[in-house]
Design a protein around this motif. Structure first.
Motif, PDB file in Angstrom:
ATOM      1  N   GLN A  56     -34.133 -84.560  55.236  1.00 50.59           N
ATOM      2  CA  GLN A  56     -33.867 -85.632  54.263  1.00 50.59           C
ATOM      3  C   GLN A  56     -32.424 -85.624  53.765  1.00 50.59           C
ATOM      4  OE1 GLN A  56     -35.777 -84.886  50.381  1.00 50.59           O
ATOM      5  NE2 GLN A  56     -36.263 -82.805  51.099  1.00 50.59           N
ATOM      6  N   PHE A  57     -31.746 -84.468  53.874  1.00 53.63           N
ATOM      7  CA  PHE A  57     -30.388 -84.358  53.372  1.00 53.63           C
ATOM      8  C   PHE A  57     -29.328 -84.578  54.452  1.00 53.63           C
ATOM      9  CE2 PHE A  57     -32.845 -81.164  50.781  1.00 53.63           C
ATOM     10  CZ  PHE A  57     -32.967 -81.973  49.664  1.00 53.63           C
ATOM     11  N   ALA A  58     -29.715 -84.459  55.716  1.00 60.69           N
ATOM     12  CA  ALA A  58     -28.749 -84.572  56.807  1.00 60.69           C
ATOM     13  C   ALA A  58     -28.301 -86.015  56.994  1.00 60.69           C
ATOM     14  CB  ALA A  58     -29.352 -84.045  58.106  1.00 60.69           C
ATOM     15  N   GLY A  59     -27.065 -86.181  57.476  1.00 58.34           N
ATOM     16  CA  GLY A  59     -26.584 -87.499  57.844  1.00 58.34           C
ATOM     17  C   GLY A  59     -25.721 -88.190  56.809  1.00 58.34           C
ATOM     18  N   SER A  60     -25.497 -87.561  55.652  1.00 55.52           N
ATOM     19  CA  SER A  60     -24.641 -88.186  54.649  1.00 55.52           C
ATOM     20  C   SER A  60     -23.897 -87.104  53.879  1.00 55.52           C
ATOM     21  CB  SER A  60     -25.467 -89.038  53.671  1.00 55.52           C
ATOM     22  OG  SER A  60     -26.275 -88.216  52.855  1.00 55.52           O
ATOM     23  N   TRP A  61     -22.715 -87.477  53.347  1.00 57.48           N
ATOM     24  CA  TRP A  61     -21.940 -86.525  52.564  1.00 57.48           C
ATOM     25  C   TRP A  61     -22.680 -86.154  51.283  1.00 57.48           C
ATOM     26  CZ3 TRP A  61     -18.095 -84.206  54.904  1.00 57.48           C
ATOM     27  CH2 TRP A  61     -17.449 -84.863  55.970  1.00 57.48           C
ATOM     28  N   LYS A  62     -23.465 -87.067  50.735  1.00 57.99           N
ATOM     29  CA  LYS A  62     -24.222 -86.786  49.520  1.00 57.99           C
ATOM     30  C   LYS A  62     -25.297 -85.732  49.773  1.00 57.99           C
ATOM     31  CE  LYS A  62     -26.830 -89.202  45.893  1.00 57.99           C
ATOM     32  NZ  LYS A  62     -28.088 -88.466  46.043  1.00 57.99           N
ATOM     33  N   GLY A  63     -25.688 -85.594  51.040  1.00 53.32           N
ATOM     34  CA  GLY A  63     -26.739 -84.643  51.361  1.00 53.32           C
ATOM     35  C   GLY A  63     -26.338 -83.194  51.124  1.00 53.32           C
ATOM     36  N   ILE A  64     -25.042 -82.901  51.188  1.00 51.64           N
ATOM     37  CA  ILE A  64     -24.588 -81.517  51.015  1.00 51.64           C
ATOM     38  C   ILE A  64     -24.829 -81.024  49.596  1.00 51.64           C
ATOM     39  CG2 ILE A  64     -22.586 -79.993  51.092  1.00 51.64           C
ATOM     40  CD1 ILE A  64     -21.512 -81.766  53.370  1.00 51.64           C
ATOM     41  N   PRO A  65     -24.328 -81.728  48.555  1.00 55.11           N
ATOM     42  CA  PRO A  65     -24.631 -81.260  47.194  1.00 55.11           C
ATOM     43  C   PRO A  65     -26.121 -81.324  46.875  1.00 55.11           C
ATOM     44  CG  PRO A  65     -23.518 -83.395  47.139  1.00 55.11           C
ATOM     45  CD  PRO A  65     -23.400 -82.876  48.543  1.00 55.11           C
ATOM     46  N   ASP A  66     -26.840 -82.311  47.436  1.00 57.75           N
ATOM     47  CA  ASP A  66     -28.282 -82.395  47.210  1.00 57.75           C
ATOM     48  C   ASP A  66     -28.986 -81.174  47.807  1.00 57.75           C
ATOM     49  OD1 ASP A  66     -28.027 -84.781  45.897  1.00 57.75           O
ATOM     50  OD2 ASP A  66     -28.589 -86.032  47.618  1.00 57.75           O
ATOM     51  N   ALA A  67     -28.544 -80.751  48.981  1.00 53.93           N
ATOM     52  CA  ALA A  67     -29.139 -79.581  49.614  1.00 53.93           C
ATOM     53  C   ALA A  67     -28.848 -78.315  48.810  1.00 53.93           C
ATOM     54  CB  ALA A  67     -28.609 -79.432  51.044  1.00 53.93           C
ATOM     55  N   LEU A  68     -27.629 -78.211  48.279  1.00 50.41           N
ATOM     56  CA  LEU A  68     -27.282 -77.065  47.443  1.00 50.41           C
ATOM     57  C   LEU A  68     -28.178 -77.009  46.204  1.00 50.41           C
ATOM     58  CD1 LEU A  68     -23.371 -77.231  47.572  1.00 50.41           C
ATOM     59  CD2 LEU A  68     -24.791 -75.393  48.488  1.00 50.41           C
ATOM     60  N   ARG A  69     -28.379 -78.152  45.567  1.00 56.89           N
ATOM     61  CA  ARG A  69     -29.239 -78.197  44.383  1.00 56.89           C
ATOM     62  C   ARG A  69     -30.683 -77.864  44.735  1.00 56.89           C
ATOM     63  NH1 ARG A  69     -25.647 -82.506  42.876  1.00 56.89           N
ATOM     64  NH2 ARG A  69     -26.904 -84.018  44.037  1.00 56.89           N
ATOM     65  N   PHE A  70     -31.131 -78.312  45.892  1.00 57.70           N
ATOM     66  CA  PHE A  70     -32.509 -78.043  46.328  1.00 57.70           C
ATOM     67  C   PHE A  70     -32.734 -76.539  46.500  1.00 57.70           C
ATOM     68  CE2 PHE A  70     -35.666 -77.419  49.714  1.00 57.70           C
ATOM     69  CZ  PHE A  70     -36.745 -78.126  49.186  1.00 57.70           C
ATOM     70  N   ILE A  71     -31.776 -75.853  47.114  1.00 57.44           N
ATOM     71  CA  ILE A  71     -31.900 -74.405  47.305  1.00 57.44           C
ATOM     72  C   ILE A  71     -31.919 -73.690  45.961  1.00 57.44           C
ATOM     73  CG2 ILE A  71     -30.736 -72.344  48.189  1.00 57.44           C
ATOM     74  CD1 ILE A  71     -29.783 -73.976  50.539  1.00 57.44           C
ATOM     75  N   ILE A  72     -31.021 -74.085  45.056  1.00 51.96           N
ATOM     76  CA  ILE A  72     -30.966 -73.450  43.740  1.00 51.96           C
ATOM     77  C   ILE A  72     -32.277 -73.681  42.977  1.00 51.96           C
ATOM     78  CG2 ILE A  72     -29.837 -73.486  41.488  1.00 51.96           C
ATOM     79  CD1 ILE A  72     -27.226 -74.170  42.934  1.00 51.96           C
ATOM     80  N   ARG A  73     -32.829 -74.887  43.088  1.00 53.61           N
ATOM     81  CA  ARG A  73     -34.065 -75.210  42.375  1.00 53.61           C
ATOM     82  C   ARG A  73     -35.265 -74.446  42.929  1.00 53.61           C
ATOM     83  NH1 ARG A  73     -34.023 -80.155  43.290  1.00 53.61           N
ATOM     84  NH2 ARG A  73     -35.693 -80.379  44.825  1.00 53.61           N
ATOM     85  N   THR A  74     -35.320 -74.267  44.243  1.00 51.62           N
ATOM     86  CA  THR A  74     -36.488 -73.632  44.871  1.00 51.62           C
ATOM     87  C   THR A  74     -36.335 -72.132  45.079  1.00 51.62           C
ATOM     88  OG1 THR A  74     -35.616 -74.174  47.079  1.00 51.62           O
ATOM     89  CG2 THR A  74     -37.140 -75.759  46.057  1.00 51.62           C
ATOM     90  N   GLN A  75     -35.086 -71.641  45.172  1.00 53.97           N
ATOM     91  CA  GLN A  75     -34.883 -70.228  45.473  1.00 53.97           C
ATOM     92  C   GLN A  75     -33.927 -69.520  44.523  1.00 53.97           C
ATOM     93  OE1 GLN A  75     -33.633 -70.867  49.664  1.00 53.97           O
ATOM     94  NE2 GLN A  75     -35.420 -69.634  50.192  1.00 53.97           N
ATOM     95  N   GLY A  76     -33.341 -70.271  43.615  1.00 55.53           N
ATOM     96  CA  GLY A  76     -32.382 -69.672  42.707  1.00 55.53           C
ATOM     97  C   GLY A  76     -31.001 -69.580  43.347  1.00 55.53           C
ATOM     98  N   VAL A  77     -30.017 -69.165  42.554  1.00 57.01           N
ATOM     99  CA  VAL A  77     -28.646 -69.051  43.056  1.00 57.01           C
ATOM    100  C   VAL A  77     -28.570 -68.051  44.207  1.00 57.01           C
ATOM    101  CG1 VAL A  77     -26.289 -68.381  42.447  1.00 57.01           C
ATOM    102  CG2 VAL A  77     -27.664 -69.697  40.829  1.00 57.01           C
ATOM    103  N   ARG A  78     -29.357 -67.007  44.142  1.00 54.13           N
ATOM    104  CA  ARG A  78     -29.346 -66.012  45.221  1.00 54.13           C
ATOM    105  C   ARG A  78     -29.728 -66.615  46.566  1.00 54.13           C
ATOM    106  NH1 ARG A  78     -33.048 -61.199  43.900  1.00 54.13           N
ATOM    107  NH2 ARG A  78     -32.286 -60.600  45.976  1.00 54.13           N
ATOM    108  N   GLY A  79     -30.485 -67.715  46.520  1.00 56.04           N
ATOM    109  CA  GLY A  79     -30.884 -68.367  47.757  1.00 56.04           C
ATOM    110  C   GLY A  79     -29.705 -68.898  48.545  1.00 56.04           C
ATOM    111  N   LEU A  80     -28.595 -69.195  47.849  1.00 54.26           N
ATOM    112  CA  LEU A  80     -27.402 -69.677  48.536  1.00 54.26           C
ATOM    113  C   LEU A  80     -26.797 -68.603  49.416  1.00 54.26           C
ATOM    114  CD1 LEU A  80     -25.675 -71.565  45.560  1.00 54.26           C
ATOM    115  CD2 LEU A  80     -27.011 -72.574  47.423  1.00 54.26           C
ATOM    116  N   TYR A  81     -27.118 -67.344  49.118  1.00 52.68           N
ATOM    117  CA  TYR A  81     -26.548 -66.216  49.875  1.00 52.68           C
ATOM    118  C   TYR A  81     -27.606 -65.486  50.679  1.00 52.68           C
ATOM    119  CZ  TYR A  81     -22.433 -67.027  47.045  1.00 52.68           C
ATOM    120  OH  TYR A  81     -21.335 -67.607  46.474  1.00 52.68           O
ATOM    121  N   GLN A  82     -28.718 -66.174  50.965  1.00 48.44           N
ATOM    122  CA  GLN A  82     -29.772 -65.552  51.765  1.00 48.44           C
ATOM    123  C   GLN A  82     -29.238 -65.200  53.148  1.00 48.44           C
ATOM    124  OE1 GLN A  82     -33.863 -66.857  51.251  1.00 48.44           O
ATOM    125  NE2 GLN A  82     -33.966 -67.272  53.448  1.00 48.44           N
TER     126      GLN A  82
END
Length: 313
Positions: A56-82
């Motif tokens: 759902q996030f692929a294919g647009s520049w807006k998808g990058i920040p949306d994907a970052l927020r999704f990871i933080i919401r579902t896995q926390g900040v540590r999820g960004l460094y999984q």
């Protein structure tokens, strides 16, 4: 990546000392650069492997920040460094070996300005890219398999679980389990030659042009900015040219999670990507790849130059 003007002969004892200091400088640069772009790197892998929760996030520049927020919401900040521990386990020795091999290869292949041809620059970069691959590739595979996991942060996959899973998949295929840690190795090696070779070719070529066209005062005053710009250009061009091979490689690396009983080949992987997304599938995640490559190569180069000055490489 060093400019050709920095090349200088060394004797045997100084040569060993050079290897140690060069490896330290390269490892430092690789670790700093990878840590800086780790969140973007994980999202790129999720886009490349067509993770169902990230389509759902692929294919647009807006998808990058949306994907970052999704990871933080579902896995926390540590999820960004999984999987980042595995990233460092791969990046630090890879950069240490790579930069050192490049310096040595440059001295052997291009000892004088007259020998600094495009082919030799490309060859030195290709040798650099291939030098550490057999040793660090399993770390990259483990990192990819961890990165594509989208479990809740309280059930975060560990490197040891990933290693055990990959090893078990190899045993289920009635082959040597260690071979399963090299899924996608062939296409990775093929892609490394133009990618690493291209980076160093562009790096040396643009540095040579800058020395010809700019004054010594300008080069001395703006050395860091020039190196940052050239490193970013080199990484960006190489990324665009070789990106389809990288998508195929990532897909093969991730394939074990869906087909542990066998290792899918190059043709089947290409067909799979084409069936899922058409030709655009071979460039899935390219936008974030470019965003990632600019700071990666710039930071790596800047950190390496600083470390070389401190260590007198």
């Amino acid at each position: 990546m060093s400019t050709s003007t920095s090349l200088k002969p060394v004797d045997g004892h100084a040569g060993f000392d050079f290897l140690v200091r060069s490896a330290l400088a390269g490892g430092f640069a690789g670790g700093i650069a990878k840590t800086a772009v780790a969140p973007l790197d994980r999202i790129k892998i999720l886009f490349q492997t067509h993770n169902i929760e990230f389509r759902q996030f692929a294919g647009s520049w807006k998808g990058i920040p949306d994907a970052l927020r999704f990871i933080i919401r579902t896995q926390g900040v540590r999820g960004l460094y999984q999987g980042h521990t595995l990233t460092l386990a791969r990046a630090i020795p890879h950069a240490a070996v790579g930069y050192t091999v490049y310096d040595k290869a440059s001295r052997l292949l291009m000892p004088t300005p007259e020998t600094q041809t495009s082919f030799r620059r490309l060859l030195a970069g290709a040798v650099t890219g291939l030098s550490a691959m057999p040793f660090i590739y399993p770390f990259e595979l483990i990192r990819v398999r961890m990165a594509i996991e989208m479990r809740h942060h309280s059930h975060r996959p560990s490197p040891w679980n990933a290693i055990h899973t990959i090893w078990s998949e190899g045993r289920s295929r009635s082959t040597l389990p260690i071979l399963n840690f090299y899924r996608g190795f062939t296409i990775s090696a093929v892609g490394t030659v133009p990618y690493r070779g291209g980076i160093f070719l562009i790096w040396e070529t643009l540095n040579a042009h800058s020395r010809e066209r700019l004054s010594a005062e300008t080069l001395r005053t703006h050395r860091t900015q020039i190196h940052l710009a050239i490193g970013a250009i080199a990484g960006t061009v190489a990324q665009v040219v070789t990106y389809p091979l990288e998508v195929v490689r990532r897909t093969q690396q991730a394939s074990g999670a869906g087909s542990p009983e066998r290792m899918i080949g190059f043709r089947e992987t290409v067909t799979q990507v084409w069936t899922q997304a058409g030709w655009r599938g071979f460039f899935s995640g390219l936008g974030i790849g470019l965003i990632k490559q600019v700071p990666t190569h710039s930071i790596s180069l800047a950190a390496w130059q600083v470390a070389k000055q401190i260590l007198d490489v």
